[in-house]
Each structure stands twice: as C-alpha cells, then as structure tokens.
Design a protein around this motif. Structure first.
Motif, PDB file in Angstrom:
ATOM      1  N   GLN A  13      32.973  -0.168  51.055  1.00 11.32           N
ATOM      2  CA  GLN A  13      34.037   0.782  51.384  1.00 11.32           C
ATOM      3  C   GLN A  13      33.512   1.882  52.302  1.00 11.32           C
ATOM      4  O   GLN A  13      32.314   2.189  52.301  1.00 11.32           O
ATOM      5  CB  GLN A  13      34.584   1.405  50.094  1.00 11.32           C
ATOM      6  CG  GLN A  13      35.341   0.435  49.218  1.00 11.32           C
ATOM      7  CD  GLN A  13      36.006   1.119  48.042  1.00 11.32           C
ATOM      8  OE1 GLN A  13      35.630   2.219  47.650  1.00 11.32           O
ATOM      9  NE2 GLN A  13      37.013   0.475  47.466  1.00 11.32           N
ATOM     10  N   PRO A  14      34.400   2.487  53.067  1.00 16.13           N
ATOM     11  CA  PRO A  14      33.974   3.633  53.890  1.00 16.13           C
ATOM     12  C   PRO A  14      33.296   4.698  53.033  1.00 16.13           C
ATOM     13  O   PRO A  14      33.747   4.997  51.929  1.00 16.13           O
ATOM     14  CB  PRO A  14      35.284   4.144  54.478  1.00 16.13           C
ATOM     15  CG  PRO A  14      36.167   2.937  54.529  1.00 16.13           C
ATOM     16  CD  PRO A  14      35.810   2.132  53.300  1.00 16.13           C
ATOM     17  N   LYS A  87      31.025   3.722  58.144  1.00 14.32           N
ATOM     18  CA  LYS A  87      32.351   3.899  58.724  1.00 14.32           C
ATOM     19  C   LYS A  87      32.898   2.534  59.132  1.00 14.32           C
ATOM     20  O   LYS A  87      32.123   1.607  59.403  1.00 14.32           O
ATOM     21  CB  LYS A  87      32.257   4.797  59.961  1.00 14.32           C
ATOM     22  CG  LYS A  87      31.581   6.126  59.730  1.00 14.32           C
ATOM     23  CD  LYS A  87      31.413   6.876  61.045  1.00 14.32           C
ATOM     24  CE  LYS A  87      30.692   8.199  60.851  1.00 14.32           C
ATOM     25  NZ  LYS A  87      30.511   8.927  62.140  1.00 14.32           N
ATOM     26  N   PRO A  88      34.215   2.414  59.241  1.00 13.18           N
ATOM     27  CA  PRO A  88      34.772   1.131  59.696  1.00 13.18           C
ATOM     28  C   PRO A  88      34.199   0.685  61.044  1.00 13.18           C
ATOM     29  O   PRO A  88      34.029  -0.525  61.271  1.00 13.18           O
ATOM     30  CB  PRO A  88      36.266   1.434  59.793  1.00 13.18           C
ATOM     31  CG  PRO A  88      36.494   2.479  58.760  1.00 13.18           C
ATOM     32  CD  PRO A  88      35.262   3.343  58.798  1.00 13.18           C
ATOM     33  N   SER A 127      35.304  -1.561  54.993  1.00 10.42           N
ATOM     34  CA  SER A 127      36.763  -1.568  54.884  1.00 10.42           C
ATOM     35  C   SER A 127      37.182  -1.191  53.470  1.00 10.42           C
ATOM     36  O   SER A 127      36.497  -1.492  52.500  1.00 10.42           O
ATOM     37  CB  SER A 127      37.306  -2.957  55.226  1.00 10.42           C
ATOM     38  OG  SER A 127      38.712  -3.014  55.015  1.00 10.42           O
ATOM     39  N   SER A 128      38.332  -0.534  53.389  1.00  7.80           N
ATOM     40  CA  SER A 128      38.878  -0.204  52.076  1.00  7.80           C
ATOM     41  C   SER A 128      39.855  -1.285  51.632  1.00  7.80           C
ATOM     42  O   SER A 128      40.409  -1.209  50.537  1.00  7.80           O
ATOM     43  CB  SER A 128      39.562   1.159  52.109  1.00  7.80           C
ATOM     44  OG  SER A 128      40.534   1.192  53.127  1.00  7.80           O
TER      45      SER A 128
END
Length: 128
Positions: A13-14, A87-88, A127-128
């Motif tokens: 996840q971010p 970060k993405p 990614s979330s």
C-alpha cells in the motif's frame, strides 16, 4: 560470468515499505559495482540507485532520495534496496545490474548501457 537474481518485490500500500535483494553468483560480488534500475509500463528505464564495490559510495535518483537506501553485504554476495514511504509512482519492474568498472556516479547511475550484467527483474506494485 556474473549472475544476478532479484527478489523481494510484491504488492504494497502507499506509504508502505519493501526490501529488494539482488543475489549474485558466479563471481565474488565485491568485484562489481551494483545498480538498481526500474521500468514502468510505457515509460523509459530509470536509474534508481547504485553502490560502489566497497559500499563507500552511493548515488540516488532525486525521485527516491530520502526514501530508498542501497546497501551491500559482500560476505553474503547480496545488495539490498530498502524502500520506504512508497508511492504509486514507484510501481515498476526493478532490475539490478552489475559492472566491474567504476560506473557508479551521477551519470553511471542513470545510464543502463554502461552496466554489463542484469537480473531478470522483480515487480513492485504500490496500490491501495
């Protein structure tokens, strides 16, 4: 011939962290400078970081400074890329590369064509 194998990629996840490993075989790792590159779909390859043979010299892309740390353990024939605050836009296939020449500087870190040996890559997805 130096062989490199990356591992440690995955889905995170971010804001999360991952540690990538680049394991070397064929020759002692301390003969080689090691770099990390990444390539996202539709984008050019980007030089992320590199480290000199002794580990005394490192170089980072501005996009990862303060978040990523490259280290090496020559006794274990392994180089690591510790990634924090992901970060993405960090999503990419990450490759490690090696060369016996002293190519790790601000130019060599960016120029993949200077590096002779390459691993097969490991996918990092943020990614979330």
């Amino acid at each position: 011939q130096l062989q490199l194998v990356e591992s440690g990629g995955g889905l995170v996840q971010p804001g999360g962290s991952l540690r990538l490993s680049c394991a070397a075989s064929g020759f002692p790792l301390d003969y080689y400078e090691i770099g990390w590159f990444r390539q996202a779909p539709g984008k050019e390859r980007e030089g992320v970081s590199c480290i000199s043979r002794s580990g005394s010299n490192t170089n980072y892309a501005d996009s990862v400074k303060g978040r990523f740390t490259i280290t090496r353990d020559n006794a274990k024939n392994t180089v690591y890329l510790q990634m924090h605050s992901l970060k993405p836009e960090d999503t990419a296939v990450y490759y490690c590369a090696g060369d016996i020449q002293p190519v790790c500087d601000s130019s060599g870190r960016r120029l993949g064509e200077l590096w002779q040996y390459w691993g097969q890559g490991t996918q990092v997805t943020v990614s979330s």
